[in-house]
Design an enzyme around this catalytic site. Structure first.
Site, PDB file in Angstrom:
ATOM      1  N   PRO A  23       0.823  -1.225   0.000  1.00 46.08           N
ATOM      2  CA  PRO A  23       0.000   0.000   0.000  1.00 46.08           C
ATOM      3  C   PRO A  23       0.850   1.266   0.000  1.00 46.08           C
ATOM      4  O   PRO A  23       0.338   2.353  -0.227  1.00 46.08           O
ATOM      5  CB  PRO A  23      -0.825  -0.109   1.279  1.00 46.08           C
ATOM      6  N   GLU A  45       2.686  -7.437   8.741  1.00 44.61           N
ATOM      7  CA  GLU A  45       2.879  -6.001   8.958  1.00 44.61           C
ATOM      8  C   GLU A  45       3.723  -5.343   7.868  1.00 44.61           C
ATOM      9  O   GLU A  45       3.780  -4.133   7.755  1.00 44.61           O
ATOM     10  CB  GLU A  45       3.537  -5.756  10.323  1.00 44.61           C
ATOM     11  N   ARG A  92      -2.990  -8.247 -20.743  1.00 43.09           N
ATOM     12  CA  ARG A  92      -3.910  -7.897 -21.836  1.00 43.09           C
ATOM     13  C   ARG A  92      -3.317  -6.852 -22.782  1.00 43.09           C
ATOM     14  O   ARG A  92      -3.797  -6.668 -23.889  1.00 43.09           O
ATOM     15  CB  ARG A  92      -5.273  -7.454 -21.300  1.00 43.09           C
ATOM     16  N   ASP A  99      -9.138   1.442 -25.153  1.00 44.48           N
ATOM     17  CA  ASP A  99      -9.317   1.432 -23.694  1.00 44.48           C
ATOM     18  C   ASP A  99      -9.538   2.845 -23.214  1.00 44.48           C
ATOM     19  O   ASP A  99      -8.825   3.763 -23.620  1.00 44.48           O
ATOM     20  CB  ASP A  99      -8.032   0.936 -23.000  1.00 44.48           C
TER      21      ASP A  99
END
Ligand code: ADE
Length: 271
Positions: free
Chosen positions: A113, A140, A178, A193
């Site tokens: 993150p 963690e 892709r 896209d």
């Protein structure tokens, strides 16, 4: 050489098979390899693997732990809650994978993150690599020395915390695969896209022409390709203006598109 009790049990890292030499190779380090069976065993990623557009290898880095309990995590120095992934198994797994590669600068990406935010541009950048090593973090976090001395990039798939990096790795692999040449039916599908163009997608309809009284817009049935293209462009711009105005401010627009944006802004009361 020091005696290493689990050395013989370590899986040998698969070499590139014949016919795969020009395709992309992705190696994923995870403590939960079975999680990948579903997403990589179906649909477009599976087809890409079957057609040798990409080869994907999942490694359980627990197999690279030295002690008899195959320990991969330990307490955080200085105290605090949660376990931290130890450096040795991850370093050794990455090093043994890298030994098979004929380039020095293989990108080693940690899913975390704390990484830079994943988006179409990052997928495009990664899709141009020949080799890619992805590390799925857990608990963690990872020992900081992995970040500083092993990893070349850190990627987050969104501003939320997942239980581990596996789902993030699946998202990254799916978005990258892709984009590889020949993976989607037509090259056009990638060029169209929404995030590649900077607009969201225009609305799409299929048969039946009328469903529960809801009709397909007349213009799409007209056969007039110029009109259809114009309608789609307007719809895409309008939808982007309403939902993601931030995308429009970054998009590179043609003169015609700029005029359309102004007209839609005026019609919708945007200034
Ligand atoms: N691991 C946990 N949360 C994550 C996120 N948002 N992106 C990438 N890896 C993660």
């Amino acid at each position: 050489m020091p005696w290493r009790p689990f050395e013989d049990k370590r899986p040998s890292v698969p070499r590139v098979r014949e016919g795969e030499r020009d395709s992309m190779r992705i190696d994923i380090l995870s403590l939960f390899p079975k999680m990948f069976d579903g997403p990589f065993g179906e649909s477009i990623v599976k087809r890409a693997v079957d057609r040798s557009a990409v080869s994907i290898y999942i490694h359980n880095f627990r197999d690279y732990a030295h002690d008899r309990h195959h320990t991969v995590d330990d307490y955080s120095f200085g105290g605090g809650e949660g376990m931290v992934l130890k450096p040795e198994p991850i370093f050794e797994a990455v090093e043994s994978i890298k030994q098979l590669m004929d380039e020095d600068a293989v990108p080693v990406v940690l899913l975390t993150p704390q990484g830079r935010l994943f988006c179409h541009q990052v997928a495009l950048e990664l899709s141009k690599q020949r080799n890619l090593i992805l590390i799925c973090g857990h608990y963690e976090g990872v020992d900081e020395r992995i970040r500083q001395n092993l990893v070349s990039d850190e990627i987050s798939i969104g501003e939320y915390v997942l239980t581990g990096g596996e789902l993030a790795a699946m998202v990254v692999v799916d978005a990258v695969v892709r984009l590889l040449p020949g993976v989607l039916g037509s090259e056009q599908s990638v060029k169209n896209d929404s995030y590649a163009k900077g607009f969201l997608e225009y609305p799409q309809y299929t048969r039946p022409r009328v469903y529960r009284g809801w009709e397909v817009p007349e213009v799409l049935l007209s056969g007039n390709h110029q009109e259809i293209a114009r309608w789609r462009c307007e719809e895409a711009i309008e939808r982007t203006l309403l939902r993601r105005p931030d995308l429009l401010s970054k998009a590179v627009l043609s003169e015609e598109e700029k005029k359309l944006v102004d007209r839609i802004r005026a019609r919708r009361g945007f200034n």
